[in-house]
Motif scaffolding. Structure first.
Motif, PDB file in Angstrom:
ATOM      1  N   PRO A 200       0.805  -1.306  -0.010  1.00  0.00           N
ATOM      2  CA  PRO A 200      -0.045  -0.182   0.214  1.00  0.00           C
ATOM      3  C   PRO A 200       1.012   1.353  -0.090  1.00  0.00           C
ATOM      4  N   ALA A 201       2.148   1.304   0.901  1.00  0.00           N
ATOM      5  CA  ALA A 201       2.764   2.379   0.542  1.00  0.00           C
ATOM      6  C   ALA A 201       3.375   2.807  -0.630  1.00  0.00           C
ATOM      7  N   TRP A 202       3.863   2.037  -1.407  1.00  0.00           N
ATOM      8  CA  TRP A 202       4.140   2.120  -2.862  1.00  0.00           C
ATOM      9  C   TRP A 202       2.752   2.570  -3.806  1.00  0.00           C
ATOM     10  N   ASP A 203       1.727   1.883  -3.697  1.00  0.00           N
ATOM     11  CA  ASP A 203       0.705   2.404  -4.464  1.00  0.00           C
ATOM     12  C   ASP A 203       0.337   3.945  -3.997  1.00  0.00           C
ATOM     13  N   MET A 204       0.224   4.153  -2.691  1.00  0.00           N
ATOM     14  CA  MET A 204       0.017   5.501  -2.446  1.00  0.00           C
ATOM     15  C   MET A 204       1.236   6.616  -2.870  1.00  0.00           C
ATOM     16  N   LEU A 205       2.330   6.297  -2.741  1.00  0.00           N
ATOM     17  CA  LEU A 205       3.429   7.124  -3.343  1.00  0.00           C
ATOM     18  C   LEU A 205       3.079   7.416  -4.551  1.00  0.00           C
ATOM     19  N   LEU A 206       2.927   6.166  -5.589  1.00  0.00           N
ATOM     20  CA  LEU A 206       2.740   6.352  -7.105  1.00  0.00           C
ATOM     21  C   LEU A 206       1.436   7.310  -7.281  1.00  0.00           C
ATOM     22  N   ALA A 207       0.389   7.153  -6.556  1.00  0.00           N
ATOM     23  CA  ALA A 207      -0.885   7.925  -6.804  1.00  0.00           C
ATOM     24  C   ALA A 207      -0.674   9.349  -6.382  1.00  0.00           C
TER      25      ALA A 207
ATOM     26  N   ARG B  12      -2.118   3.267   8.884  1.00  0.00           N
ATOM     27  CA  ARG B  12      -0.813   3.204   9.554  1.00  0.00           C
ATOM     28  C   ARG B  12       0.401   3.406   8.458  1.00  0.00           C
ATOM     29  N   TRP B  13       0.321   3.033   7.147  1.00  0.00           N
ATOM     30  CA  TRP B  13       1.307   3.359   6.332  1.00  0.00           C
ATOM     31  C   TRP B  13       1.397   4.891   5.943  1.00  0.00           C
ATOM     32  N   ILE B  14       0.213   5.627   5.947  1.00  0.00           N
ATOM     33  CA  ILE B  14       0.133   7.205   5.895  1.00  0.00           C
ATOM     34  C   ILE B  14       1.098   7.699   6.809  1.00  0.00           C
TER      35      ILE B  14
ATOM     36  N   ASN C 241      -7.294  13.679  -0.348  1.00  0.00           N
ATOM     37  CA  ASN C 241      -7.559  13.704   1.001  1.00  0.00           C
ATOM     38  C   ASN C 241      -7.322  12.133   1.205  1.00  0.00           C
ATOM     39  N   ILE C 242      -7.379  12.106   2.656  1.00  0.00           N
ATOM     40  CA  ILE C 242      -6.862  10.431   3.245  1.00  0.00           C
ATOM     41  C   ILE C 242      -7.946   9.372   2.383  1.00  0.00           C
ATOM     42  N   LYS C 243      -9.087   9.961   2.483  1.00  0.00           N
ATOM     43  CA  LYS C 243     -10.110   8.891   1.766  1.00  0.00           C
ATOM     44  C   LYS C 243      -9.827   8.421   0.381  1.00  0.00           C
ATOM     45  N   ALA C 244      -9.702   9.377  -0.381  1.00  0.00           N
ATOM     46  CA  ALA C 244      -9.078   9.113  -1.777  1.00  0.00           C
ATOM     47  C   ALA C 244      -7.762   8.437  -1.932  1.00  0.00           C
TER      48      ALA C 244
ATOM     49  N   ALA D 292      -5.977  -1.683   0.272  1.00  0.00           N
ATOM     50  CA  ALA D 292      -5.621  -2.060   1.401  1.00  0.00           C
ATOM     51  C   ALA D 292      -6.625  -1.583   2.462  1.00  0.00           C
ATOM     52  N   PRO D 293      -6.920  -2.564   3.487  1.00  0.00           N
ATOM     53  CA  PRO D 293      -7.797  -2.085   4.568  1.00  0.00           C
ATOM     54  C   PRO D 293      -7.279  -0.583   5.230  1.00  0.00           C
ATOM     55  N   VAL D 294      -8.435   0.117   5.570  1.00  0.00           N
ATOM     56  CA  VAL D 294      -8.107   1.484   6.023  1.00  0.00           C
ATOM     57  C   VAL D 294      -7.248   1.768   7.086  1.00  0.00           C
TER      58      VAL D 294
END
Length: 155
Positions: A74-81, A110-112, A93-96, A103-105
């Motif tokens: 999830p961390a990699w997916d978030m960084l790419l996004a 936690r990764w954020i 925002n966090i929800k998006a 991954a689960p919320v």
């Protein structure tokens, strides 16, 4: 029974959202024009964003052929996004961002927090709605992703 129907509906909506996202990424990749590298092999910012889009699409495509549980980053997916959205005037925002992580919320949150501690992302509380937190790639995070994408382009 009610809880099962809600879970079923959530799974169905998630599958539909994933299908729409994959279709969008496919159309975006089809529209992207090849961008030549500079003489030193570096890619333009637009080419880097295009490469990040392609990586995101490839990551989603794996789930069509292999069990999704094999690919939890999830961390990699978030960084790419966040990299792709970096120049977008609409803040993430966090929800998006959680939706992009697949991954689960609680895991995503936690990764954020971890990405924030590593100074890869910035968090800003929306002054109009203090419950809303906007997330963006920090300068450190943007440089790291750019350097990574440049390195794989040269390899």
């Amino acid at each position: 029974m009610h809880n099962d129907s809600v879970v079923g509906l959530m799974k169905e909506l998630t599958a539909k959202l994933l299908a729409v996202t994959e279709e969008f990424d496919g159309r975006l990749a089809a529209l992207a024009e090849p961008v030549a590298a500079a003489e030193d092999g570096t890619l333009s910012p637009a080419a880097l964003i295009g490469r990040a889009h392609a990586i995101m699409a490839e990551r989603r495509m794996r789930r069509q052929h292999l069990p999704a549980e094999l690919f939890h980053e999830p961390a990699w997916d978030m960084l790419l996004a966040l990299f792709v959205a970096h120049d977008n005037p609409q803040p993430m925002n966090i929800k998006a961002l959680v939706a992009m992580a697949d991954a689960p919320v609680t895991t995503s949150q936690r990764w954020i927090e971890h990405l924030y501690k590593l100074r890869l992302i910035d968090r800003v509380i929306d002054p109009a709605d203090r419950r809303r937190v906007e997330i963006s790639l920090s300068a450190v995070g943007k440089d790291a992703i750019c350097n990574y994408l440049q390195a794989i382009a040269k390899s």
